[in-house]
Design a protein around this motif. Structure first.
Motif, PDB file in Angstrom:
ATOM      1  N   LEU A  93       5.724   6.368  -0.221  1.00  0.00           N
ATOM      2  CA  LEU A  93       5.065   5.692   0.704  1.00  0.00           C
ATOM      3  C   LEU A  93       5.097   6.561   1.961  1.00  0.00           C
TER       4      LEU A  93
ATOM      5  N   MET B  22      14.995  -1.636   2.402  1.00  0.00           N
ATOM      6  CA  MET B  22      14.004  -2.068   1.200  1.00  0.00           C
ATOM      7  C   MET B  22      12.757  -2.495   1.606  1.00  0.00           C
ATOM      8  N   LEU B  23      12.499  -3.316   2.552  1.00  0.00           N
ATOM      9  CA  LEU B  23      11.208  -3.855   2.834  1.00  0.00           C
ATOM     10  C   LEU B  23      10.680  -3.020   4.193  1.00  0.00           C
ATOM     11  N   THR B  24       9.243  -2.796   3.827  1.00  0.00           N
ATOM     12  CA  THR B  24       8.578  -1.944   4.717  1.00  0.00           C
ATOM     13  C   THR B  24       7.836  -2.681   5.647  1.00  0.00           C
TER      14      THR B  24
ATOM     15  N   HIS C 258      -2.232   4.253   0.765  1.00  0.00           N
ATOM     16  CA  HIS C 258      -2.502   4.784  -0.545  1.00  0.00           C
ATOM     17  C   HIS C 258      -3.798   4.708  -1.111  1.00  0.00           C
TER      18      HIS C 258
ATOM     19  N   ASP D 169       2.794  -2.452  -2.863  1.00  0.00           N
ATOM     20  CA  ASP D 169       3.325  -1.068  -2.882  1.00  0.00           C
ATOM     21  C   ASP D 169       4.184  -0.669  -4.129  1.00  0.00           C
TER      22      ASP D 169
ATOM     23  N   CYS E  48      11.345 -12.370   0.167  1.00  0.00           N
ATOM     24  CA  CYS E  48      11.742 -12.229  -1.369  1.00  0.00           C
ATOM     25  C   CYS E  48      12.502 -10.914  -1.305  1.00  0.00           C
TER      26      CYS E  48
ATOM     27  N   VAL F 100       2.055   0.803   5.797  1.00  0.00           N
ATOM     28  CA  VAL F 100       1.559   0.838   4.579  1.00  0.00           C
ATOM     29  C   VAL F 100      -0.054   0.785   4.311  1.00  0.00           C
TER      30      VAL F 100
ATOM     31  N   ARG G  96      10.008   4.328  -4.286  1.00  0.00           N
ATOM     32  CA  ARG G  96       8.714   3.775  -3.430  1.00  0.00           C
ATOM     33  C   ARG G  96       8.918   4.111  -2.068  1.00  0.00           C
TER      34      ARG G  96
ATOM     35  N   PRO H 241       4.689  -3.758   6.919  1.00  0.00           N
ATOM     36  CA  PRO H 241       3.217  -3.839   6.433  1.00  0.00           C
ATOM     37  C   PRO H 241       2.066  -2.965   7.266  1.00  0.00           C
TER      38      PRO H 241
ATOM     39  N   THR I  67       4.256  -9.557   4.433  1.00  0.00           N
ATOM     40  CA  THR I  67       5.467  -8.583   4.321  1.00  0.00           C
ATOM     41  C   THR I  67       5.692  -8.464   2.789  1.00  0.00           C
TER      42      THR I  67
ATOM     43  N   GLN J 153       2.933  -7.181   0.676  1.00  0.00           N
ATOM     44  CA  GLN J 153       2.791  -5.900   0.810  1.00  0.00           C
ATOM     45  C   GLN J 153       3.752  -5.076  -0.025  1.00  0.00           C
ATOM     46  N   SER J 154       5.155  -5.269   0.001  1.00  0.00           N
ATOM     47  CA  SER J 154       6.166  -4.920  -0.816  1.00  0.00           C
ATOM     48  C   SER J 154       5.684  -4.744  -2.062  1.00  0.00           C
TER      49      SER J 154
ATOM     50  N   LEU K   1       1.780  -0.353  -7.087  1.00  0.00           N
ATOM     51  CA  LEU K   1       1.310   0.693  -6.931  1.00  0.00           C
ATOM     52  C   LEU K   1       2.033   1.908  -7.505  1.00  0.00           C
TER      53      LEU K   1
ATOM     54  N   ILE L 187      11.445  -8.870  -6.202  1.00  0.00           N
ATOM     55  CA  ILE L 187       9.924  -8.340  -6.296  1.00  0.00           C
ATOM     56  C   ILE L 187       9.900  -7.195  -7.754  1.00  0.00           C
TER      57      ILE L 187
END
Lengths: 187, 191
Positions: free
Chosen positions: B181, B104-106, B114, A45, A8, B111, B177, B108, A38, A41-42, A48, A13
């Motif tokens: 993070l 943009m995508l981290t 939090h 995040d 995505c 993370v 974000r 997993p 993945t 998780q995005s 959150l 998202i």
């Protein structure tokens, strides 16, 4: 339902979190995230950060902020010294006009003899300053003019007097409204 | 709140000046939060908010009710803040991290930090990182989260094209974000 190739996008998202995806897009994204750690998780995040931002405490103004603001607002709404001066001058002028009208009515109805007025005027002339005499003369002239203009003479009766008073009240009310709107309410 | 706002505005228009205090009470803290975010100084922000409320009252006759009162009011406040910022521009430098936006995508694995941080710590990090956002991202992000305005309302407040607002909001949120993070991860590692 269209499958999402790869991952995505961040935009998808975000739009999913904002409820800005249409039903089909939303369903496709959710289905994809069920199988893609993945993207899931995005999503988590961003959710959150998003949730935390929405719950962030607001700044607080000082306790007397509203009171001070309202006081300032009322102060600003107060008329200027020019208006106060004008208002007082208008009051004095209005009083003189009313006295003049009363005098004219008394003379006209015969309660007061016009010769007494002339005598009083000559006595007043001796006592009062040149300014006051000018005002009295002006007032006398203006009331005479008004009386002739309104044909207010012997035999006109109560109707004539009422018309005369109504015109004066109307003029004063009009001036008050005009002046009030221009100087008082322009805040 | 929006419906209440309109009722209060109607009352003020009928001559009930004191109702304005209710409107001020409803919006003052959100307005101050926006002001602080935009000018970065609490004292200045409070003065600007007060000025904005005074101007809003004086120009209430121009408020047609097409938009919400809050949108119209925030536009006044936003313009005042931007004038303030523009006056001292040159003296201040803003961060410009647009290059960071590519990722943009981290991962997993990096993370889920939090969960280890307290909510208060998260908020502190968020507040700090929000203040560090470039100005063009900080404003729409603040209007979106603090003032809870829609994209369209933000565009009205900022007098900017909707597309620009969407793009800056998207980029700002992603940057935030990413930074938050990363910061959280640092905090957890340091603990």
């Amino acid at each position: 339902m269209n499958k999402i190739p790869g991952h995505c996008t961040s935009e998808q998202i975000q739009r999913l979190i904002d409820n800005r995806l249409d039903i089909a897009e939303s369903a496709a994204a959710k289905e994809h995230m069920d199988d893609c750690a993945t993207c899931r998780q995005s999503f988590d995040d961003l959710l959150l950060v998003d949730g935390s931002l929405k719950k962030m405490p607001l700044e607080n103004t000082r306790p007397d902020f509203t009171r001070a603001l309202m006081a300032k607002l009322i102060r600003k709404a107060k008329p200027s010294w020019a208006f106060v001066l004008l208002e007082n001058a208008a009051s004095v002028l209005g009083l003189l006009v009313v006295l003049g009208i009363m005098l004219a009515v008394f003379v006209w109805t015969g309660i007061v003899d016009s010769t007494h007025v002339s005598q009083s005027q000559s006595v007043a002339n001796g006592i009062l300053s040149e300014t006051w005499r000018s005002v009295a003369t002006g007032l006398h002239s203006s009331t005479s003019w008004l009386m002739s203009y309104l044909s207010l003479g012997q035999g006109t009766g109560v109707f004539g007097i009422l018309m005369f008073v109504l015109v004066i009240v109307g003029v004063l009310a009009g001036v008050d409204r005009l002046v009030g709107r221009r100087f008082v309410h322009k805040t | 709140v929006p419906d209440n706002d309109q009722k209060i505005v109607d009352e003020i228009r009928k001559g009930d000046t004191r109702s304005y205090a209710v409107l001020v009470e409803l919006h003052k803290n959100r307005a101050l939060t926006l002001g602080v975010r935009l000018v970065g100084n609490r004292g200045e922000a409070e003065e600007l908010v007060q000025d904005a409320f005074l101007r809003a009252y004086q120009n209430l006759g121009q408020f047609r009710g097409d938009a919400k009162f809050s949108t119209w009011f925030y536009r006044i406040l936003y313009n005042l803040c931007m004038t303030k910022v523009a006056r001292r521009r040159g003296k201040m430098s803003y961060f410009n991290d647009e290059n960071e936006l590519d990722c943009m995508l981290t991962d997993p694995d990096e993370v889920s930090v939090h969960e280890k941080l307290e909510e208060e710590e998260t908020r502190q990090i968020l507040a700090m990182e929000m203040d560090l956002l470039p100005e063009k991202f900080r404003t729409p992000v603040t209007l979106f989260y603090v003032q809870e305005l829609t994209y369209e309302e933000i565009a009205t407040v900022m007098d900017a094209p909707l597309g620009t607002v969407k793009t800056n909001l998207f980029r700002g949120r992603n940057l935030l974000r990413k930074r938050v993070l990363a910061r959280m991860k640092d905090e957890v590692n340091a603990a």
